[in-house]
Design a protein around this motif. Structure first.
Motif, PDB file in Angstrom:
ATOM      1  N   ALA A   1      46.018  53.115   3.791  1.00  0.00           N
ATOM      2  CA  ALA A   1      46.625  52.167   4.673  1.00  0.00           C
ATOM      3  C   ALA A   1      45.320  51.588   5.560  1.00  0.00           C
ATOM      4  N   ASP A   2      45.454  50.512   6.256  1.00  0.00           N
ATOM      5  CA  ASP A   2      44.676  50.169   7.367  1.00  0.00           C
ATOM      6  C   ASP A   2      43.265  49.964   6.816  1.00  0.00           C
ATOM      7  N   PRO A   3      42.823  49.025   5.732  1.00  0.00           N
ATOM      8  CA  PRO A   3      41.576  49.208   5.137  1.00  0.00           C
ATOM      9  C   PRO A   3      40.628  48.256   5.930  1.00  0.00           C
TER      10      PRO A   3
ATOM     11  N   TYR B   1      39.633  53.590   5.302  1.00  0.00           N
ATOM     12  CA  TYR B   1      41.022  53.463   5.363  1.00  0.00           C
ATOM     13  C   TYR B   1      41.657  54.683   5.893  1.00  0.00           C
ATOM     14  N   THR B   2      43.070  54.720   6.505  1.00  0.00           N
ATOM     15  CA  THR B   2      43.936  55.751   7.004  1.00  0.00           C
ATOM     16  C   THR B   2      44.452  56.346   5.682  1.00  0.00           C
TER      17      THR B   2
ATOM     18  N   THR C   1      45.948  62.706   9.652  1.00  0.00           N
ATOM     19  CA  THR C   1      45.469  61.892   8.493  1.00  0.00           C
ATOM     20  C   THR C   1      43.829  61.886   8.718  1.00  0.00           C
ATOM     21  N   ASP C   2      43.219  61.861   7.593  1.00  0.00           N
ATOM     22  CA  ASP C   2      41.735  61.631   7.543  1.00  0.00           C
ATOM     23  C   ASP C   2      41.449  60.143   7.312  1.00  0.00           C
ATOM     24  N   ILE C   3      39.937  59.753   7.503  1.00  0.00           N
ATOM     25  CA  ILE C   3      39.476  58.438   6.973  1.00  0.00           C
ATOM     26  C   ILE C   3      39.122  58.626   5.689  1.00  0.00           C
ATOM     27  N   GLY C   4      39.757  57.796   4.736  1.00  0.00           N
ATOM     28  CA  GLY C   4      39.106  58.034   3.344  1.00  0.00           C
ATOM     29  C   GLY C   4      38.145  56.942   3.242  1.00  0.00           C
TER      30      GLY C   4
ATOM     31  N   TRP D   1      43.215  57.139  12.555  1.00  0.00           N
ATOM     32  CA  TRP D   1      43.665  55.941  12.127  1.00  0.00           C
ATOM     33  C   TRP D   1      42.882  54.634  12.333  1.00  0.00           C
ATOM     34  N   ALA D   2      43.047  53.731  11.235  1.00  0.00           N
ATOM     35  CA  ALA D   2      42.904  52.475  11.467  1.00  0.00           C
ATOM     36  C   ALA D   2      41.266  52.286  12.084  1.00  0.00           C
TER      37      ALA D   2
END
Length: 311
Positions: free
Chosen positions: A18-20, A35-36, A53-56, A86-87
């Motif tokens: 999400a959130d790319p 991304y999230t 969540t991590d940042i992928g 996030w984001a």
């Protein structure tokens, strides 16, 4: 140009991309997507799956058509234990990459609690150094977007949940020290602002839970809302059969593309999609079902996104 994959990318670990945001690696020429990484495969109490969540990271060597998972961003640990990131907003300026990322301590199961925007820097997009927690006048801020001001310096837009969940702004001379300047959009709650320049104007796209709202500006201060939202219905491509969320737009000379995420059928999974943007009759449009080719190029990309064009 060849058509991109659809979906453009799915996270192979938790299936919750999400959130790319995209940036070109100026040394290798690859495109990097941050991304999230929502943990969509987990069964948790409440909203625990969207926290912790991590940042992928995924990369593309063919101009953005196909993407390979590369793990998670390193060096972001701000406090001990499992926390929430996030984001990400990532830009390049004067030899340094800057990341502004939303942060929530721990793994809450609801939407309450404090949220802050953290600043990191990197020389190579791989190793990140913590710089600061931004002082933005609120302890409930998320979703940063940054662009150069016409007269010099920088402006950041973000959601302030203590201010009606409106989009607020802050200014900086150097990307390190930020001064809140108040609401930028105060007519309704919205989130996920993304600001970019295309076709001679500045644009802001925000997430409004029933599509993406669009605003146009000539000076990054006064914004006029467009009547028609983007991605408010269903698309026909695989994984695109829902409204679009939290988008990132990238201008490529005369062309532009929107990268966004959708929730396919089961509600928790999410994937990243891409679609072409056009400006017709002064309005920004996104035809998500149209056939299109994708080949992101350095000579059509703004410098702050890792390209060679002026920002």
């Amino acid at each position: 140009m060849k058509a991109p994959d659809a979906p453009l990318f799915r996270d192979p670990v938790h299936d919750g991309a999400a959130d790319p945001t995209l940036i070109r690696h100026r040394e290798t020429g690859e495109w990097w997507m941050f991304y999230t990484a929502r943990r969509a495969d987990l069964t948790t109490e409440g909203f625990g799956w969207v926290h912790g969540t991590d940042i992928g990271i995924a990369t593309s060597a063919d101009g953005g058509r196909t993407w390979t998972y590369r793990g998670i961003a390193q060096g972001l640990a701000h406090e001990p234990g499992r926390n929430t990131y996030w984001a990400p907003e990532i830009l390049w300026h004067d030899g340094t990459h800057h990341m502004y990322v939303s942060y929530v301590s721990g793994v809450p199961t609801d939407w309450g609690g404090e949220a802050h925007i953290l600043h990191y820097t990197s020389q190579d997009l791989e190793h990140w150094r913590f710089e600061s927690v931004l002082g933005l006048g609120s302890d409930r801020v998320i979703d940063a977007s940054v662009w150069l001001l016409p007269g010099g310096g920088w402006r950041m837009w973000f959601k302030d949940e203590t201010g009606g969940s409106h989009i607020h702004a802050a200014d900086s001379p150097d990307l390190y020290d930020w001064r809140p300047v108040g609401p930028a959009l105060d007519k309704q709650a919205q989130e996920g602002p993304n600001v970019f320049r295309h076709a001679g104007s500045y644009w802001m796209v925000t997430d409004y839970w029933s599509g993406l709202l669009v605003y146009r500006s000539e000076d990054l201060t006064d914004w006029v809302r467009q009547d028609e939202p983007l991605l408010a219905g269903r698309g026909s491509r695989p994984g695109d059969e829902a409204i679009g969320h939290h988008a990132f737009a990238l201008s490529q000379g005369d062309d532009a593309y929107l990268f966004y995420f959708t929730h396919p059928a089961d509600g928790q999974r999410s994937c990243v999609q891409a679609a072409p943007l056009t400006v017709r009759d002064g309005r920004l449009r996104c035809e998500r079902d149209a056939a299109f080719g994708l080949e992101l190029r350095a000579d059509r990309t703004p410098a702050l996104r890792g390209g060679d064009m002026p920002s």
